[in-house]
Scaffold this active site. Structure first.
Site, mmCIF file in Angstrom:
data_model
loop_
_atom_site.group_PDB
_atom_site.id
_atom_site.type_symbol
_atom_site.label_atom_id
_atom_site.label_comp_id
_atom_site.label_asym_id
_atom_site.label_seq_id
_atom_site.Cartn_x
_atom_site.Cartn_y
_atom_site.Cartn_z
ATOM 1 C CB SER A 5 108.895 8.359 -2.579
ATOM 2 O OG SER A 5 108.386 9.568 -3.081
ATOM 3 C CG ASN A 6 108.038 10.772 -7.292
ATOM 4 O OD1 ASN A 6 106.964 10.463 -7.791
ATOM 5 N ND2 ASN A 6 108.148 11.669 -6.317
ATOM 6 C CE LYS A 60 124.696 29.768 -10.833
ATOM 7 N NZ LYS A 60 124.835 30.958 -11.670
ATOM 8 C CG ASN A 69 111.026 19.124 -12.800
ATOM 9 O OD1 ASN A 69 111.630 18.442 -11.977
ATOM 10 N ND2 ASN A 69 110.351 20.208 -12.452
ATOM 11 C CG HIS A 80 106.321 21.686 -9.781
ATOM 12 N ND1 HIS A 80 107.401 22.218 -9.106
ATOM 13 C CD2 HIS A 80 105.246 22.415 -9.405
ATOM 14 C CE1 HIS A 80 106.991 23.223 -8.357
ATOM 15 N NE2 HIS A 80 105.688 23.376 -8.519
HETATM 16 C C1 GAR Z 1 108.406 15.361 -5.317
HETATM 17 O O1 GAR Z 1 107.250 15.704 -4.620
HETATM 18 C C2 GAR Z 1 108.608 16.300 -6.494
HETATM 19 O O2 GAR Z 1 107.399 16.742 -7.057
HETATM 20 C C3 GAR Z 1 109.351 17.431 -5.843
HETATM 21 O O3 GAR Z 1 110.257 16.802 -4.966
HETATM 22 C C4 GAR Z 1 109.650 15.632 -4.456
HETATM 23 C C5 GAR Z 1 110.649 14.491 -4.515
HETATM 24 O O4 GAR Z 1 110.190 13.421 -3.752
HETATM 25 N N1 GAR Z 1 110.037 18.232 -6.817
HETATM 26 C C6 GAR Z 1 110.106 19.555 -6.744
HETATM 27 O O5 GAR Z 1 109.615 20.191 -5.843
HETATM 28 C C7 GAR Z 1 110.863 20.203 -7.870
HETATM 29 N N2 GAR Z 1 110.660 21.616 -7.874
HETATM 30 P P1 GAR Z 1 110.939 12.031 -3.787
HETATM 31 O O6 GAR Z 1 112.420 12.300 -3.514
HETATM 32 O O7 GAR Z 1 110.308 11.240 -2.686
HETATM 33 O O8 GAR Z 1 110.737 11.413 -5.131
#
Ligand code: GAR
Length: 198
Positions: free
Chosen positions: A12-13, A65, A109, A111
């Site tokens: 979604s991002n 990792k 990144n 978060h």
């Molecule tokens: C997001 O909420 C991001 O902040 C998180 O994964 C999601 C990805 O959503 N990332 C982490 O937790 C990293 N430690 P998306 O696939 O819908 O963009």
């Protein structure tokens, strides 16, 4: 500024970034490639639906990792894209020295908490269980410390009485979709200045 997006899940991002690009709201940044460590991740289809190349890369032999042969495969594929910025948008692997060195200063990144609170897995659930009233999302530079690199920007999200993991996740994702493209656009402006004539 050439951008490569890495993600493991929903995307979604990545979608928010690609929409910002389509609408002219990503500054001079443009996404040149998406990569995922999960062959069935929806983020790959997301890239394709915007006409941006998207590919799975085998990240084995490790599970959580990016190291060894998997790390080498990622470095090689990303280097070929000549990125000015590598964006981790839900990429659920810890990066190690080889990758950090290859793209030093060019990895950010996203978060889902207000770091330094609630680093690591399940940042949203951690905040909910701890009972804080304000959480949010953070974009930061990536270094050897997991979720510990210098913070670039954050957006707060209020936790209301009765919020569940679902409703809070929804609010945090909305904030992320605003924050991440805006940060990339701003970085592209600064990047342009830093690279004039090169
Ligand atoms: C997001 O909420 C991001 O902040 C998180 O994964 C999601 C990805 O959503 N990332 C982490 O937790 C990293 N430690 P998306 O696939 O819908 O963009």
């Amino acid at each position: 500024m050439r951008v490569v997006i890495l993600g493991s899940g929903r995307g979604s991002n990545a979608k928010a970034i690609l929409e910002a690009q389509r609408d002219g709201n990503l500054g001079t940044a443009h996404v040149v490639h998406l990569f995922s460590d999960q062959s069935d991740a929806p983020i790959l289809a997301m890239g394709s639906s915007f006409g941006v190349p998207a590919a799975f890369i085998d990240a084995s032999p490790f599970r959580t990792k990016l190291d060894g042969e998997g790390e080498n495969r990622f470095i090689e594929a990303i280097e070929a894209c000549e990125p000015g910025l590598v964006v981790l948008a839900g990429f659920m692997r810890v990066l190690k020295k080889g990758f950090l060195t290859a793209f030093a200063g060019r990895i950010i990144n996203l978060h889902p908490s207000l770091l330094p609170s609630f680093p690591g897995l399940d940042g949203i659930g951690q905040a909910l269980r701890r009972g804080v009233r304000i959480t949010g999302c953070t974009v930061h530079h990536v270094n050897e410390e997991v979720d510990g690199g210098p913070i670039i920007d954050q957006l707060p999200v209020r936790i209301e009485e009765g919020d569940s993991l679902e409703t809070l996740s929804e609010k945090i994702h909305r904030a992320e979709h605003e924050l991440l493209p805006a940060v990339i656009a701003r970085m592209s402006a600064a990047w342009g200045i830093g690279h004039v004539g090169s």
